[in-house]
Design a protein around this motif. Sequence first.
Motif, PDB file in Angstrom:
ATOM      1  N   GLY A 110      18.869  52.415 -27.346  1.00 57.19           N
ATOM      2  CA  GLY A 110      19.311  52.997 -26.091  1.00 57.19           C
ATOM      3  C   GLY A 110      20.794  52.756 -25.873  1.00 57.19           C
ATOM      4  O   GLY A 110      21.444  52.053 -26.661  1.00 57.19           O
ATOM      5  N   SER A 111      21.329  53.355 -24.810  1.00 59.14           N
ATOM      6  CA  SER A 111      22.754  53.194 -24.507  1.00 59.14           C
ATOM      7  C   SER A 111      22.910  52.437 -23.204  1.00 59.14           C
ATOM      8  O   SER A 111      22.215  52.731 -22.228  1.00 59.14           O
ATOM      9  N   ILE A 112      23.827  51.480 -23.206  1.00 58.84           N
ATOM     10  CA  ILE A 112      24.178  50.776 -21.975  1.00 58.84           C
ATOM     11  C   ILE A 112      25.703  50.737 -21.900  1.00 58.84           C
ATOM     12  O   ILE A 112      26.367  50.301 -22.845  1.00 58.84           O
ATOM     13  N   ASP A 113      26.256  51.195 -20.784  1.00 55.44           N
ATOM     14  CA  ASP A 113      27.717  51.267 -20.583  1.00 55.44           C
ATOM     15  C   ASP A 113      28.398  51.991 -21.747  1.00 55.44           C
ATOM     16  O   ASP A 113      29.443  51.568 -22.230  1.00 55.44           O
ATOM     17  N   GLY A 114      27.738  53.048 -22.235  1.00 50.46           N
ATOM     18  CA  GLY A 114      28.347  53.832 -23.305  1.00 50.46           C
ATOM     19  C   GLY A 114      28.228  53.223 -24.675  1.00 50.46           C
ATOM     20  O   GLY A 114      28.704  53.791 -25.657  1.00 50.46           O
ATOM     21  N   ARG A 115      27.592  52.048 -24.760  1.00 52.35           N
ATOM     22  CA  ARG A 115      27.440  51.390 -26.055  1.00 52.35           C
ATOM     23  C   ARG A 115      26.051  51.643 -26.610  1.00 52.35           C
ATOM     24  O   ARG A 115      25.059  51.494 -25.907  1.00 52.35           O
ATOM     25  N   ARG A 116      25.970  52.023 -27.889  1.00 56.61           N
ATOM     26  CA  ARG A 116      24.671  52.231 -28.521  1.00 56.61           C
ATOM     27  C   ARG A 116      24.109  50.871 -28.941  1.00 56.61           C
ATOM     28  O   ARG A 116      24.793  50.105 -29.622  1.00 56.61           O
ATOM     29  N   LEU A 117      22.869  50.583 -28.526  1.00 55.02           N
ATOM     30  CA  LEU A 117      22.290  49.267 -28.823  1.00 55.02           C
ATOM     31  C   LEU A 117      20.911  49.424 -29.434  1.00 55.02           C
ATOM     32  O   LEU A 117      20.198  50.378 -29.148  1.00 55.02           O
ATOM     33  N   ARG A 118      20.537  48.428 -30.272  1.00 60.37           N
ATOM     34  CA  ARG A 118      19.178  48.401 -30.806  1.00 60.37           C
ATOM     35  C   ARG A 118      18.616  46.989 -30.642  1.00 60.37           C
ATOM     36  O   ARG A 118      19.333  45.997 -30.808  1.00 60.37           O
ATOM     37  N   ILE A 119      17.313  46.914 -30.318  1.00 51.68           N
ATOM     38  CA  ILE A 119      16.640  45.621 -30.302  1.00 51.68           C
ATOM     39  C   ILE A 119      15.365  45.762 -31.107  1.00 51.68           C
ATOM     40  O   ILE A 119      14.679  46.779 -31.025  1.00 51.68           O
ATOM     41  N   GLY A 120      15.069  44.783 -31.954  1.00 57.01           N
ATOM     42  CA  GLY A 120      13.853  44.871 -32.764  1.00 57.01           C
ATOM     43  C   GLY A 120      13.979  44.068 -34.030  1.00 57.01           C
ATOM     44  O   GLY A 120      14.639  43.023 -34.052  1.00 57.01           O
TER      45      GLY A 120
END
Lengths: 49, 810
Positions: B564-574
């Motif tokens: 997902g994106s938060i504050d324009g940053r692409r992030l991954r968790i897993g």
Amino acid sequence: MESLYLLVPLSVGVVIAIGWVFWRALESGQFDDLERPGYSILEDDDLKR
Amino acid sequence: MPAAQCYHCGLLVAEPGRWRAPLLGAPRDFCCAGCEAVAGTIAAAGFERYYETRSAAGTAPAELAPAEELDDPQAQAQFVAATGEHGREASLILDRIRCAACLWLVEQWLRRQPGILRASVNYATRRAHVAWDARSTKLSQLVAAVRAIGYDAYPWDPQRQGAMERGERRKALWRLFVAGFGAMQVMMYAFPAYLDDGGTLPRDVEALFRWASLLLTLPVLLFSCTPFFAAAWQDARHRRISLDTPIALGIAAGFGASAWATLAGSGAVYFDSIAMLVFLLLGARYLELGARQRAARSLDRLARWMPSFALRLAGEAPHKVAVHLLAPGDRVLVPAGERVPADGVVERGASSADESLLTGEARPVRKAAGARLVGGSVNLEQPLVLRVMRVGAETQAAAIGRLVERAAAARPRAVAGADRIARSLTWLVLAVAAAAGLYWQDPWVAIAVLVATCPCALALATPVTLTAASARLLSLGMALTRARALEALERATDVVLDKTGTLTEGRFALARTVPLGALDAQACLQLAGALESASRHPLARAFGGAATAAAVDPLSCPGRGMEGSIDGRRLRIGSESFCRELCEVAPPRAFVPPDASHTPVFLACSTGWLAAFLLTDRLRPEARGLVAGLRNAGLHVHLVSGDQPAVVEACARRLGIECFAGAVAPEGKLEYIARLQGEGRVVLMIGDGLNDAPVLARADVSIAMGGGADAAQLQADLVLTGDSLRGVVAAMRLARRTMRIVRQNFGWALAYNALALPAAAAGWIGPWEAALGMAASSFIVVLNAGRISAPARDQRPWKASTSSYRSQSA
């Protein structure tokens, strides 16, 4: 002592009356679920209105 | 115009107007004749309110058919399972059952029927489990056989069970109250006669009191006593004897003699003793009834793991159908977050499933095309297309349900010992009463023997004590579902513990955050929380509450993680590989979790790694105290779990448990307990989860966690009402005290009878003294039982255990 001749039959009648009242309560389902009334106080009826 | 929905089951109505019936003051459309009929039945029974208060669409249950129609294969599909070519199995609810002896009779009777392969009766739930050969008998013949001996049987149907329960409870309460009112008032009338020391009470006033007593004892005798008379009559017809026999004889003889004395105007009356005795006996029975019904009700929940409806695919379009209409080979769509309706194989899609109900393990299992799905498990992330393999009674969940019932039915033989003593004593009482009556040529002597030695103290000794213990247990946070469990709890030598959900909290919690990049732990946690807030994954719950913002367009990748994106940053968790695909560099340092009980979860953005989170299923804070307390009480502690061996070993080490086994399937747990029992050990099982349910039933005595799956509770002897293990050691102590008091009561009742029997037979005590003696013996038993409610005086061997338990759990 003479009053007993009135009071004892009266007490028999009272017991029978109490029994009848209880039977009415039982048949109306008052004792079917003794747990639910405890929860029903938590059920929010206001939301439905 | 929007398509109309079936008013009963919520299906789309294909032909509006074809099935239409008035309900709740308006015409309603139904999808089929079945739903219309069901709704009509509900309305006719006066339960229209159901439609006003329900929160989900109804199901269309099969109508209870007359006996002959039970053989219809269509009807049987609901409650009969095929085993082999000709074998059939079904569960039957038994009606008009009064006591354990009735159940025994039904079991024996069923076993004698031609064509029957197996028949066992579950005493707690009053259900019979029967297996028969379809070539030589039919289900309707078995039901007819049960009816022939004065009972009734129905195939399993939860709605019927509810009506039966209510009727039984209302009647029992009404009997109890009639006896109670009668007893109170008759005692009032008897009081002047007890105080009279000769001549102060005029004869005519005494006669008035006697007539009033007779009048009020009559309903007690004719209505409240019917269970005793009916049971005694049933026993007499089968040339058997039970505790009800002398009770019925004593009550009848006592009343007869008192009534004769009243009519004749001379002799002793003891209406008060009769009414009080009936009230006490019925009170104990009512409490027993409540406990039994609670146990039976929880068993019905077994059926509710399966959803009511499934989305069957015809071509590519899903149609909602009732689950019992599914057939092997059907293709079914399982949306994310919904229960799987049948056993089968994934045909298309990838997701993960929560099988914790069936396996007890919280870790979700990854499911891709070709993987097996178990009915009753929850599809967590993405829609799946399932090809159905097994449905209804053939599914694994249903099989486990039957296993639970069968395991429970195999148990109660052990309690027969005390009954046998009482039974032989009953014969003795009857013989002595008859002999004494003949010898003295005086019926009053025979009545004195019957009344004085009426084994009501004996009959009350155990139930009254167990009821007091049950109330005390409830205040300790444990519900006793089977009274005889206390006996086994007292004798227990070994404790078998389950891990997940029992010693641990059964859900993942964050153990540690390791920042791998520039951001600090708190900031990483907030990002993780924001990403995981859109996920249903059990691991995601560990981050719950940490989020202050939500991720933009979150995307779930089954079995791998969230993006997902938060504050324009692409992030991954897993998982590590999932995050690596985004940041395209190896993690800063080889990250090794401390032991197998920790699950690592990574967080990364497109420019690099951010953090690693260590998740673990945390041990309950009181687990250590429990293990120490049990060991101090002289019990051997075992840890047996379905989890990975390394995790189990780590857990056992931390708690100081020497005997442990990991990766044990439900059957393996059964074997483990059977092996211990084979060595002559008495096993206490503490667990939760559906996979533990048969194991809980197999153990000599079992305790289930209150927060666990419903299934575990129903077969457990004790249920922890709070989500804490603290009550267990106290319950052990209470069990030992209770059994000591039961033995005292039994000893006292036997000693009293041993003294009263020869004295009454010798003609030394009249009916009046006999009644007093009987009442006193019962009263002492009740008072002694009351000691359980008093705060415990710790016994010496227990003192060490309690103090260390407290210091360790503090």
